[in-house]
Write an enzyme that holds these catalytic residues in place. Structure first.
Site, PDB file in Angstrom:
ATOM      1  N   THR A  70       2.901  -7.938   6.991  1.00  0.00           N
ATOM      2  CA  THR A  70       2.501  -6.527   7.094  1.00  0.00           C
ATOM      3  C   THR A  70       3.371  -5.714   8.056  1.00  0.00           C
ATOM      4  N   LYS A 119       0.789  -1.235   0.000  1.00  0.00           N
ATOM      5  CA  LYS A 119       0.000   0.000   0.000  1.00  0.00           C
ATOM      6  C   LYS A 119       0.825   1.291   0.000  1.00  0.00           C
ATOM      7  N   ILE A 141      18.127   0.426  20.037  1.00  0.00           N
ATOM      8  CA  ILE A 141      18.909   0.611  18.809  1.00  0.00           C
ATOM      9  C   ILE A 141      18.486   1.886  18.064  1.00  0.00           C
ATOM     10  N   MET A 175      12.818  -8.122  15.531  1.00  0.00           N
ATOM     11  CA  MET A 175      12.332  -7.302  14.411  1.00  0.00           C
ATOM     12  C   MET A 175      13.535  -6.833  13.600  1.00  0.00           C
ATOM     13  N   ALA A 223      15.552  -7.008   9.623  1.00  0.00           N
ATOM     14  CA  ALA A 223      15.339  -7.236   8.197  1.00  0.00           C
ATOM     15  C   ALA A 223      15.904  -8.589   7.768  1.00  0.00           C
ATOM     16  N   THR A 235       9.372  -0.895   5.633  1.00  0.00           N
ATOM     17  CA  THR A 235      10.009  -0.010   6.608  1.00  0.00           C
ATOM     18  C   THR A 235      11.503   0.062   6.324  1.00  0.00           C
ATOM     19  N   CYS A 236      12.110  -1.098   6.118  1.00  0.00           N
ATOM     20  CA  CYS A 236      13.563  -1.171   5.995  1.00  0.00           C
ATOM     21  C   CYS A 236      14.105  -0.235   4.918  1.00  0.00           C
ATOM     22  N   HIS A 291      46.821  -9.963   7.075  1.00  0.00           N
ATOM     23  CA  HIS A 291      47.439  -8.894   7.860  1.00  0.00           C
ATOM     24  C   HIS A 291      47.747  -7.705   6.952  1.00  0.00           C
TER      25      HIS A 291
HETATM   26  P1  FAD Z   1       7.920  -3.970   6.942  1.00  0.00           P
HETATM   27  O1  FAD Z   1       9.238  -3.626   6.405  1.00  0.00           O
HETATM   28  O2  FAD Z   1       7.311  -3.072   7.946  1.00  0.00           O
HETATM   29  O3  FAD Z   1       6.958  -4.120   5.672  1.00  0.00           O
HETATM   30  C1  FAD Z   1       5.595  -4.329   5.765  1.00  0.00           C
HETATM   31  C2  FAD Z   1       4.941  -3.668   4.576  1.00  0.00           C
HETATM   32  O4  FAD Z   1       3.578  -4.072   4.533  1.00  0.00           O
HETATM   33  C3  FAD Z   1       4.912  -2.147   4.641  1.00  0.00           C
HETATM   34  O5  FAD Z   1       5.524  -1.591   3.510  1.00  0.00           O
HETATM   35  C4  FAD Z   1       3.433  -1.793   4.715  1.00  0.00           C
HETATM   36  O6  FAD Z   1       3.122  -0.634   3.979  1.00  0.00           O
HETATM   37  C5  FAD Z   1       2.797  -3.002   4.087  1.00  0.00           C
HETATM   38  N1  FAD Z   1       1.424  -3.257   4.534  1.00  0.00           N
HETATM   39  C6  FAD Z   1       0.972  -3.333   5.819  1.00  0.00           C
HETATM   40  N2  FAD Z   1      -0.351  -3.634   5.832  1.00  0.00           N
HETATM   41  C7  FAD Z   1      -0.723  -3.748   4.541  1.00  0.00           C
HETATM   42  C8  FAD Z   1      -1.941  -4.063   3.905  1.00  0.00           C
HETATM   43  N3  FAD Z   1      -3.041  -4.334   4.621  1.00  0.00           N
HETATM   44  N4  FAD Z   1      -1.998  -4.081   2.555  1.00  0.00           N
HETATM   45  C9  FAD Z   1      -0.884  -3.823   1.825  1.00  0.00           C
HETATM   46  N5  FAD Z   1       0.305  -3.536   2.363  1.00  0.00           N
HETATM   47  C10 FAD Z   1       0.386  -3.500   3.705  1.00  0.00           C
HETATM   48  N6  FAD Z   1      16.605  -3.998  10.647  1.00  0.00           N
HETATM   49  C11 FAD Z   1      17.829  -4.480  10.345  1.00  0.00           C
HETATM   50  O7  FAD Z   1      17.979  -5.693  10.201  1.00  0.00           O
HETATM   51  N7  FAD Z   1      18.906  -3.642  10.170  1.00  0.00           N
HETATM   52  C12 FAD Z   1      18.801  -2.311  10.327  1.00  0.00           C
HETATM   53  O8  FAD Z   1      19.783  -1.588  10.170  1.00  0.00           O
HETATM   54  C13 FAD Z   1      17.524  -1.773  10.665  1.00  0.00           C
HETATM   55  N8  FAD Z   1      17.370  -0.442  10.808  1.00  0.00           N
HETATM   56  C14 FAD Z   1      16.136   0.046  11.112  1.00  0.00           C
HETATM   57  C15 FAD Z   1      16.009   1.419  11.314  1.00  0.00           C
HETATM   58  C16 FAD Z   1      14.796   1.958  11.636  1.00  0.00           C
HETATM   59  C17 FAD Z   1      14.667   3.445  11.834  1.00  0.00           C
HETATM   60  C18 FAD Z   1      13.654   1.105  11.765  1.00  0.00           C
HETATM   61  C19 FAD Z   1      12.305   1.681  12.097  1.00  0.00           C
HETATM   62  C20 FAD Z   1      13.771  -0.259  11.582  1.00  0.00           C
HETATM   63  C21 FAD Z   1      15.023  -0.804  11.268  1.00  0.00           C
HETATM   64  N9  FAD Z   1      15.199  -2.175  11.097  1.00  0.00           N
HETATM   65  C22 FAD Z   1      16.437  -2.660  10.808  1.00  0.00           C
HETATM   66  C23 FAD Z   1      14.080  -3.129  11.219  1.00  0.00           C
HETATM   67  C24 FAD Z   1      13.551  -3.505   9.827  1.00  0.00           C
HETATM   68  O9  FAD Z   1      13.159  -2.326   9.160  1.00  0.00           O
HETATM   69  C25 FAD Z   1      12.380  -4.462   9.938  1.00  0.00           C
HETATM   70  O10 FAD Z   1      12.760  -5.576  10.706  1.00  0.00           O
HETATM   71  C26 FAD Z   1      11.934  -4.946   8.571  1.00  0.00           C
HETATM   72  O11 FAD Z   1      11.528  -3.858   7.785  1.00  0.00           O
HETATM   73  C27 FAD Z   1      10.783  -5.943   8.715  1.00  0.00           C
HETATM   74  O12 FAD Z   1      10.301  -6.317   7.466  1.00  0.00           O
HETATM   75  P2  FAD Z   1       8.771  -6.722   7.245  1.00  0.00           P
HETATM   76  O13 FAD Z   1       8.656  -6.999   5.780  1.00  0.00           O
HETATM   77  O14 FAD Z   1       8.377  -7.737   8.209  1.00  0.00           O
HETATM   78  O15 FAD Z   1       7.928  -5.422   7.604  1.00  0.00           O
HETATM   79  P1  NAI Z   2      14.208  -1.421  21.394  1.00  0.00           P
HETATM   80  O1  NAI Z   2      13.330  -2.475  21.922  1.00  0.00           O
HETATM   81  O2  NAI Z   2      15.526  -1.754  20.807  1.00  0.00           O
HETATM   82  O3  NAI Z   2      14.510  -0.372  22.557  1.00  0.00           O
HETATM   83  C1  NAI Z   2      13.525   0.340  23.246  1.00  0.00           C
HETATM   84  C2  NAI Z   2      14.100   0.821  24.559  1.00  0.00           C
HETATM   85  O4  NAI Z   2      13.176   1.740  25.145  1.00  0.00           O
HETATM   86  C3  NAI Z   2      14.318  -0.299  25.571  1.00  0.00           C
HETATM   87  O5  NAI Z   2      15.650  -0.264  26.001  1.00  0.00           O
HETATM   88  C4  NAI Z   2      13.319   0.023  26.677  1.00  0.00           C
HETATM   89  O6  NAI Z   2      13.790  -0.344  27.956  1.00  0.00           O
HETATM   90  C5  NAI Z   2      13.153   1.523  26.544  1.00  0.00           C
HETATM   91  N1  NAI Z   2      11.884   2.079  27.061  1.00  0.00           N
HETATM   92  C6  NAI Z   2      10.640   1.604  26.889  1.00  0.00           C
HETATM   93  N2  NAI Z   2       9.740   2.397  27.491  1.00  0.00           N
HETATM   94  C7  NAI Z   2      10.416   3.420  28.071  1.00  0.00           C
HETATM   95  C8  NAI Z   2      10.046   4.576  28.844  1.00  0.00           C
HETATM   96  N3  NAI Z   2       8.782   4.864  29.142  1.00  0.00           N
HETATM   97  N4  NAI Z   2      11.005   5.414  29.279  1.00  0.00           N
HETATM   98  C9  NAI Z   2      12.308   5.143  28.982  1.00  0.00           C
HETATM   99  N5  NAI Z   2      12.711   4.075  28.247  1.00  0.00           N
HETATM  100  C10 NAI Z   2      11.785   3.221  27.802  1.00  0.00           C
HETATM  101  O7  NAI Z   2      13.296  -0.600  20.373  1.00  0.00           O
HETATM  102  P2  NAI Z   2      13.644   0.510  19.278  1.00  0.00           P
HETATM  103  O8  NAI Z   2      14.963   1.126  19.527  1.00  0.00           O
HETATM  104  O9  NAI Z   2      12.454   1.386  19.220  1.00  0.00           O
HETATM  105  O10 NAI Z   2      13.742  -0.345  17.954  1.00  0.00           O
HETATM  106  C11 NAI Z   2      12.627  -1.121  17.485  1.00  0.00           C
HETATM  107  C12 NAI Z   2      13.079  -2.278  16.678  1.00  0.00           C
HETATM  108  O11 NAI Z   2      13.654  -1.877  15.446  1.00  0.00           O
HETATM  109  C13 NAI Z   2      14.117  -3.096  17.399  1.00  0.00           C
HETATM  110  O12 NAI Z   2      13.497  -4.318  17.767  1.00  0.00           O
HETATM  111  C14 NAI Z   2      15.209  -3.330  16.442  1.00  0.00           C
HETATM  112  O13 NAI Z   2      15.366  -4.715  16.236  1.00  0.00           O
HETATM  113  C15 NAI Z   2      14.760  -2.687  15.129  1.00  0.00           C
HETATM  114  N6  NAI Z   2      15.862  -1.849  14.650  1.00  0.00           N
HETATM  115  C16 NAI Z   2      17.028  -2.461  14.275  1.00  0.00           C
HETATM  116  C17 NAI Z   2      18.110  -1.722  13.877  1.00  0.00           C
HETATM  117  C18 NAI Z   2      19.367  -2.418  13.511  1.00  0.00           C
HETATM  118  O14 NAI Z   2      19.345  -3.618  13.339  1.00  0.00           O
HETATM  119  N7  NAI Z   2      20.479  -1.705  13.370  1.00  0.00           N
HETATM  120  C19 NAI Z   2      18.064  -0.264  13.796  1.00  0.00           C
HETATM  121  C20 NAI Z   2      16.810   0.272  14.252  1.00  0.00           C
HETATM  122  C21 NAI Z   2      15.766  -0.512  14.627  1.00  0.00           C
END
Ligand code: FAD
Ligand code: NAI
Length: 471
Positions: free
Chosen positions: A147, A37, A187, A324, A326, A44-45, A450
């Site tokens: 989703t 959609k 993170i 969660m 990618a 998200t990724c 090295h």
């Molecule tokens: P999503 O990527 O959320 O995809 C779901 C898709 O489904 C969306 O595009 C949405 O629009 C669509 N959708 C939902 N409902 C419907 C519907 N009813 N009909 C049609 N489409 C729909 N992970 C890493 O491994 N490395 C990272 O460096 C990393 N950095 C991140 C940084 C940030 C800021 C955030 C927020 C996340 C990060 N993540 C990272 C986490 C990673 O983005 C997610 O784990 C990954 O995107 C999950 O993939 P997914 O396909 O399950 O969900």
């Molecule tokens: P997170 O679960 O990593 O961290 C959330 C933190 O917020 C926890 O440490 C928790 O104790 C704290 N918290 C919760 N409620 C609070 C409150 N009221 N006051 C103060 N602290 C509080 O979640 P985050 O950082 O939002 O990331 C979400 C997901 O996205 C993660 O599960 C991560 O796997 C994924 N992600 C992965 C990345 C990567 O792989 N490099 C980059 C960004 C996101």
């Protein structure tokens, strides 16, 4: 193929989980449609997660380094200016290039891309409200829910993505805030906090727990990265919870309290980043029309073969159990399609690496020291600091260490935790070792080039089963 004919597989969601499953299914000769959609593939990724954040992390690091870390390298620079708009444009270019690339891969593998919002009519039929208007419907022998997830909101603080932001707002602020408070030292908080701190904001991270890095980070490594981020200018309030927020005035005000109760305080900032975790996203999906269930945390309930209650409907990625990430979603996508096509698939959930892309990076795989202690599993520890690694020394980038945990009898690797330059690349080696059941001696006896940072990995293995040479 037209939307009206029955597909072998209909995928709802074109994020990493959904698009990888779609490509894999196309390669396996299945007739497949993917409903998304957002108007762009990659979820998200690619659109508001991994990719844009890494673009900003990379370029803000470069900016910060040019400002603070050139003189001792024999580089004299003149006036250094930040052009935030151009930095954002570079980020957008990377995102667009990659999302368009997936559209190309869809075409190449015969995947039908339906742009719209899908919802269950019944166990086999999905209705799609098309982005361009109108409606269509598609039926599938198999259906895959992918989703994804969304940011968990903070009660009482309305997200406007300008002053009260999630990671999405943090990826496109129009100016550098003077003061930013990050709620949650996981993170997202540390990566996006790093970006804005490097670009000039005074960043304070408020974390409920006594350590930063979110669940899974080894405590020793967490302490080490906290010290390094503090040196870079970030401030931390650990063991502190945000009780309430008020965004009605000029600045956003937060009431914080010690997590154990007691010392209350008011903090204020021009921008507050809410980064307290993400939650599964199933809004409007009509799960009830297919008789499907979510658990108390909103995750779609599945068995070990990704099947929901209806065995032809599977579910993978952020919307169901597990970390969660990618790459976890990607592994599940391939396995789920293999289950559909061949009847078997496999993901090793004990060997999923995590990387935090701060500088230095933090990366880990397998069990942490606190995990092993909790499970009463005996272990021995070996570590090697980057300050003793020749490449890190020549690069003037010596903060951090490689730490290994191994079985005391067999030397089998149980976990690896790295804070240091390029940790995110180096963890691939530990992941492979863990997947193959390598011992630290196996690693230590493997010749490493090295001078490379990876020699720190080898020497940490030496330190675990015997002694490191250079430390
Ligand atoms: P999503 O990527 O959320 O995809 C779901 C898709 O489904 C969306 O595009 C949405 O629009 C669509 N959708 C939902 N409902 C419907 C519907 N009813 N009909 C049609 N489409 C729909 N992970 C890493 O491994 N490395 C990272 O460096 C990393 N950095 C991140 C940084 C940030 C800021 C955030 C927020 C996340 C990060 N993540 C990272 C986490 C990673 O983005 C997610 O784990 C990954 O995107 C999950 O993939 P997914 O396909 O399950 O969900
Ligand atoms: P997170 O679960 O990593 O961290 C959330 C933190 O917020 C926890 O440490 C928790 O104790 C704290 N918290 C919760 N409620 C609070 C409150 N009221 N006051 C103060 N602290 C509080 O979640 P985050 O950082 O939002 O990331 C979400 C997901 O996205 C993660 O599960 C991560 O796997 C994924 N992600 C992965 C990345 C990567 O792989 N490099 C980059 C960004 C996101």
């Amino acid at each position: 193929a037209s939307a009206s004919e029955e597909k072998d597989l209909v995928i709802i969601g074109g994020g990493v989980a959904g698009y990888v499953a779609a490509i894999k299914a196309g390669q396996e000769g299945l007739k497949v449609a993917c409903i998304e959609k957002r108007g762009a593939l990659g979820g998200t990724c690619l659109n508001v997660g991994c990719i844009p954040s890494k673009s900003l992390l990379n370029n803000s690091h470069l900016y910060h380094q040019i400002l603070h870390d050139t003189k001792n390298r024999g580089i004299e620079v003149g006036d250094v200016k930040l052009n935030l708009q151009a930095m954002m444009k570079a980020k957008d270019t990377s995102v667009t290039g990659l999302t368009k690339g997936i559209e190309f891969l869809f075409k190449k593998n015969g995947v039908e891309y339906i742009k719209g919002t899908g919802s269950f009519v019944n166990e086999h039929e999905i209705k799609v409200a098309l982005n361009d208007g109108g409606e269509t419907s598609v039926t599938g022998k198999n259906i895959l829910i992918a989703t994804g997830s969304e940011a968990t909101p903070f009660p009482g603080l309305e997200i406007d993505e300008k002053r009260v932001i999630t990671s999405t707002g943090a990826l496109s602020l129009e100016k550098v805030p003077e003061k930013m408070i990050v709620i949650g030292g996981g993170i997202i908080g540390l990566e996006m906090g790093s970006v804005w701190s490097r670009l000039g904001a005074k960043v304070t991270v408020v974390e409920f727990l006594d350590q930063i890095g979110g669940p899974g980070m080894d405590t020793e490594i967490s302490k080490s990265i906290q010290k390094l981020l503090k040196k870079q200018g970030m401030e931390f309030k650990l063991g502190t919870k945000v009780v309430s927020g008020d965004a009605s005035g000029d600045n956003v005000k937060l009431e914080v309290d010690s997590a154990k109760g007691g010392k209350a305080e008011t903090l204020d900032a021009d921008v507050v980043l809410v980064a307290i975790g993400r939650r599964p996203y199933t809004k409007g999906l009509g799960l009830e029309n297919a008789g499907l269930e979510v658990d108390e945390r909103g995750r779609v309930v599945i068995d070990s073969e990704y099947r929901t209650k209806a065995s032809h409907i599977r579910c993978i990625g952020d919307v169901t159990f597990g970390p969660m990430l990618a790459h976890k979603a990607e592994e599940e996508a391939v396995a789920a399609v293999e289950y559909i096509k061949k009847g078997y698939g496999h993901v090793n959930y004990g060997v999923i690496p995590s990387v935090m892309y701060t500088h230095p990076e933090v990366a880990w795989v397998g069990q942490s020291e606190q995990d092993l202690k909790k499970a009463n599993i005996p272990y021995k520890v070996g570590s090697f600091p980057f300050s003793a690694n020749s490449r890190a020394k020549t690069n003037l980038d010596t903060d951090g260490m490689v730490k290994m945990l191994a079985d005391p009898e067999t030397d089998r690797l149980l976990g690896c935790h790295i804070v240091g330059p390029n940790a995110g690349e180096m963890i691939a080696e530990a992941t492979l070792a863990l997947e193959y059941g390598a011992s630290t001696e196996d690693i230590a006896r493997t010749c490493h080039a090295h001078p490379t940072l990876a020699e720190a990995f080898k020497e940490a293995a030496m330190a675990t089963y015997s002694k490191a040479i250079h430390y």
